[in-house]
Write a protein that holds these residues in place. Structure first.
Motif, PDB file in Angstrom:
ATOM      1  N   ASN A 135       0.791  -1.227   0.000  1.00  5.42           N
ATOM      2  CA  ASN A 135       0.000   0.000   0.000  1.00  5.42           C
ATOM      3  C   ASN A 135       0.824   1.279   0.000  1.00  5.42           C
ATOM      4  O   ASN A 135       0.322   2.345  -0.382  1.00  5.42           O
ATOM      5  CB  ASN A 135      -0.936   0.026   1.215  1.00  5.42           C
ATOM      6  CG  ASN A 135      -2.038  -1.017   1.109  1.00  5.42           C
ATOM      7  OD1 ASN A 135      -2.789  -1.037   0.145  1.00  5.42           O
ATOM      8  ND2 ASN A 135      -2.116  -1.897   2.086  1.00  5.42           N
ATOM      9  N   ARG A 148      -4.139   1.096  -7.559  1.00  2.00           N
ATOM     10  CA  ARG A 148      -4.392  -0.336  -7.570  1.00  2.00           C
ATOM     11  C   ARG A 148      -5.766  -0.625  -8.194  1.00  2.00           C
ATOM     12  O   ARG A 148      -6.729   0.121  -7.976  1.00  2.00           O
ATOM     13  CB  ARG A 148      -4.373  -0.905  -6.147  1.00  2.00           C
ATOM     14  CG  ARG A 148      -3.044  -0.753  -5.413  1.00  2.00           C
ATOM     15  CD  ARG A 148      -1.978  -1.628  -5.988  1.00  2.00           C
ATOM     16  NE  ARG A 148      -0.734  -1.572  -5.199  1.00  2.00           N
ATOM     17  CZ  ARG A 148       0.413  -2.106  -5.582  1.00  2.00           C
ATOM     18  NH1 ARG A 148       0.495  -2.736  -6.746  1.00  2.00           N
ATOM     19  NH2 ARG A 148       1.483  -2.019  -4.813  1.00  2.00           N
ATOM     20  N   ASP A 204      -6.481   7.159  -2.346  1.00  3.64           N
ATOM     21  CA  ASP A 204      -5.959   5.870  -2.830  1.00  3.64           C
ATOM     22  C   ASP A 204      -4.912   6.035  -3.926  1.00  3.64           C
ATOM     23  O   ASP A 204      -4.322   5.043  -4.367  1.00  3.64           O
ATOM     24  CB  ASP A 204      -7.102   4.986  -3.334  1.00  3.64           C
ATOM     25  CG  ASP A 204      -8.021   4.542  -2.206  1.00  3.64           C
ATOM     26  OD1 ASP A 204      -7.521   4.356  -1.094  1.00  3.64           O
ATOM     27  OD2 ASP A 204      -9.231   4.401  -2.445  1.00  3.64           O
TER      28      ASP A 204
END
Length: 348
Positions: free
Chosen positions: A223, A275, A342
């Protein structure tokens, strides 16, 4: 205090520097994976810890003792190889007890330890068989038991699952991790398989061109990749080119849509990572929606993998297969929902 310390380790073969200033500290009982592509130096690091290769420079200490000048049989290390390396003329029990026999342990002690190890790997009934009478997964269990039988301080695993089929690999990696936790043995695992490294490890060392590009927990590696290489190597990552509108607050333009990243940027352009699992069809509750056109649809069973063109940039994402709705068709206009938090800013 760390149990295993690797300091400024280097290895050259002629003019070729394979390992460059490698540093790592490992706590007792920790499971560490060295992850990277072929030729990155991960197996060379493992072989230097085992004593099969001599460092060109650097120090390796185990429980405070410098082991660089010790031979492999003096280091109290257990190693499991990719090719199993079982003795074909010895039974399973004899293979497991081999290291103890070499050390001169009493016969009764060897027998008791072999019985304990065979029970641990679930092969108590197969002690009298020979390696050729076992499956690949069973042979690898025996190799693991043989490495553990002498009670080593450190366990080294050199891509031990790569020769097995996918289903056996998943089963055996779970068994290896369970055994490692039960025994509390310090372990270094070499693999090029990202899923193995992420699922088994306390921490992952991503290696690239002889150095440790990033060291962190599986969550951190996946991440919060620290470099462009880690971001691209671990998992699947969409990369998006953005125009920086306000570098102080991280306001950027991606394919005509403004996005606020809430972080300072440098330069007039930025590369962002996203992602696939962070993207959904429709904006919904997401703070950002990108207009795109479906360019590819792959049916993978429970998951449908889609790809969309967004202002000349390609974004891959997955949706779950349901009987209630059909996936969008190639050429269909869609909105891709995502959250600005994100988006990763990809560095060098």
């Amino acid at each position: 205090m760390s149990f295993l310390t690797i300091s400024h380790l280097e290895k050259s073969f002629g003019p070729n520097r394979v390992v460059k200033d490698f540093n790592l500290t490992v706590d007792q009982g920790e499971f560490i994976s060295l992850l990277g592509p072929s030729g990155c130096g991960k197996t060379t690091v493992l072989r230097m810890v085992a004593g099969f290769e001599s460092p060109s420079a650097g120090q390796i200490t185990i429980d405070g003792a410098d082991v660089v000048r010790l031979r492999p049989n003096q280091r109290n290390i257990g190693m499991v190889f990719q090719a199993y390396a079982l003795f074909p003329n010895l039974t399973v029990a004899q293979n497991v007890g081999f290291g103890l026999k070499v050390k001169g342990a009493p016969t009764k002690e060897i027998a008791a330890r072999v019985e304990e190890m065979l029970s641990l790997i679930g092969l108590s009934e197969l002690g009298n068989r020979y390696p050729f009478q076992l499956s690949g997964g069973q042979q690898q269990r025996v190799a693991l038991a043989r490495a553990l039988a002498p009670k080593p301080q450190v366990l080294l695993l050199d891509e031990p699952l790569s020769a097995l089929d996918a289903k056996v690999r998943v089963s055996l990696r779970n068994e290896i991790r369970a055994i490692q936790r039960e025994l509390g043995i310090t372990t270094i695992f070499v693999t090029h398989d990202q899923e193995e490294a992420l699922s088994m490890s306390d921490r992952v060392v991503v290696m690239h061109q002889g150095i440790a590009d990033q060291v962190g927990t599986p969550f951190e590696i996946y991440n919060r990749p620290a470099t462009r290489f880690v971001a691209g190597f671990v998992g699947t990552l969409n990369t998006l080119e953005a125009k920086v509108l306000d570098p102080a607050i991280g306001r950027v333009d991606v394919a005509g849509t403004e996005i606020l990243l809430h972080r300072a940027l440098t330069g007039s352009n930025a590369t962002l990572g996203l992602r696939p699992e962070m993207v959904s069809l429709g904006q919904g509750a997401h703070d950002t929606g990108l207009q795109g056109t479906i360019t590819d649809v792959d049916f993978l069973g429970s998951v449908i993998r889609l790809r969309a063109d967004v202002g000349g940039q390609s974004i891959a994402f997955d949706t779950f297969n349901t009987t209630q709705s059909s996936p969008p068709r190639i050429g269909e206009k869609v909105v891709l929902g995502l959250n600005a938090t994100d988006l990763l800013v990809i560095g060098d």
